[in-house]
Design an enzyme around this catalytic site. Structure first.
Site, short mmCIF file in Angstrom:
data_model
loop_
_atom_site.label_atom_id
_atom_site.label_comp_id
_atom_site.label_asym_id
_atom_site.label_seq_id
_atom_site.Cartn_x
_atom_site.Cartn_y
_atom_site.Cartn_z
N LEU A 78 -9.42 1.89 4.84
CA LEU A 78 -9.59 0.91 3.78
C LEU A 78 -8.25 0.63 3.09
O LEU A 78 -7.30 1.41 3.21
CB LEU A 78 -10.60 1.43 2.76
CG LEU A 78 -12.03 1.67 3.28
CD1 LEU A 78 -12.88 2.35 2.22
CD2 LEU A 78 -12.65 0.35 3.71
N LYS A 101 -2.33 5.55 5.92
CA LYS A 101 -1.20 5.61 5.00
C LYS A 101 -0.98 4.25 4.33
O LYS A 101 -1.37 3.21 4.88
CB LYS A 101 0.05 6.08 5.76
CG LYS A 101 0.42 5.20 6.95
CD LYS A 101 1.15 3.95 6.55
CE LYS A 101 1.26 2.93 7.64
NZ LYS A 101 1.64 1.61 7.15
N ASP A 186 3.50 -0.26 3.02
CA ASP A 186 3.09 -0.67 4.36
C ASP A 186 4.10 -0.26 5.43
O ASP A 186 3.74 0.26 6.49
CB ASP A 186 2.88 -2.18 4.38
CG ASP A 186 2.30 -2.68 5.69
OD1 ASP A 186 1.65 -1.88 6.40
OD2 ASP A 186 2.49 -3.86 6.01
#
Length: 267
Positions: A78, A101, A186
């Site tokens: 998620l 992560k 990200d």
């Protein structure tokens, strides 16, 4: 949590694209099986289940999956902004957790997540796959035994890709509520992790970040520097990550790729 003998029974919270890759790994393992997937939209969960090896059960809510006592562990791909909530709920239901992560939005959140699972004797693991590969262990061996010279004290890394307008308009990785750290969470996660790995996880004394550009109130182009020390060395690292596809122009990159290839090739 139900006992499932030598086979770990997995459930997946969400239908993110990255989940399909990890489902392939589960399918190839001889001690794991995916038995359920959940989405806020049951039709989406059912399609995902069909498209990924006919997963037996598709739930229309995450809570339903966590209530399934036959499931031993959950994989949580998620968005970062909601991971803490579902990690804590999974822990409360007695599930082991594999979390994408970055695991949380702050060290405080991560500490709370880890303690929730540790206090129940449950396993918590992040989804940084390269950290668990034999190739990285071999690279550490080569660096430590002096085959390529003295122990490194400087790491320069970069990770970027050229996102299009649709990415910034619709992708969860580009939204303040879903990925509040933007490209740092990200992409920069990998650069930070490999830097700390190279320095044997010495805690940085100083960390600085410069945000070059933001979109949707999240950073999309950043530079980070870190400084750490041990009893005998001072370590430094710098990294650049961006979803704008900036040119890093690192002349060392082909040599580093060759080094990893030689490790992979057994040379």
């Amino acid at each position: 949590m139900a006992s499932s003998g030598s086979v770990l029974r997995w459930g997946v919270l969400g239908t993110a694209g990255i989940a399909t890759k990890n489902l392939c790994s589960i399918a190839e393992a001889n001690n794991a099986v995916c038995v359920a997937v959940a989405s806020r939209d049951k039709a989406r969960a059912e399609k995902f289940a069909t498209d990924n090896g006919n997963i037996p059960t598709a739930y229309g809510s995450y809570d339903e999956l966590l209530d399934d006592e036959s499931i031993d562990a959950v994989y949580i791909p998620l968005p970062t902004g909601v991971r803490k909530e579902w990690v804590l709920k999974a822990a409360a239901k007695g599930k082991h957790v594999l979390c994408e992560k970055p695991c949380g939005c702050s060290t405080r959140d991560l500490d709370e997540m880890i303690e929730a699972l540790r206090s129940r004797n449950l396993v918590f693991m992040d989804g940084v796959m390269f950290m668990h590969h034999d190739r990285l262990a071999k690279a550490k061996e080569v660096l430590q035994n002096g085959d390529v010279g003295p122990r490194p004290t400087r790491v320069v890394s970069a990770f970027s890709f050229p996102a299009n307008e649709d990415f910034f308009a619709t992708n969860i990785r580009a939204g303040a509520s879903t990925e509040p750290m933007g490209c740092l969470g990200d992409l920069g996660w990998y650069c930070i992790r490999i830097s700390l790995w190279a320095f044997d996880y010495e805690t940085p004394m100083e960390v600085a970040m410069m945000t070059h550009q933001t979109v949707n109130d999240v950073p999309v182009d950043v530079t980070v520097s870190m400084l750490a020390s041990s009893t005998s060395d001072i370590f430094s690292a710098s990294l650049r990550c961006s979803t704008l596809g900036v040119s890093h122009n690192h002349k060392w990159l082909p040599h580093f790729i060759y080094f990893l290839w030689r490790l992979w090739d057994g040379g």
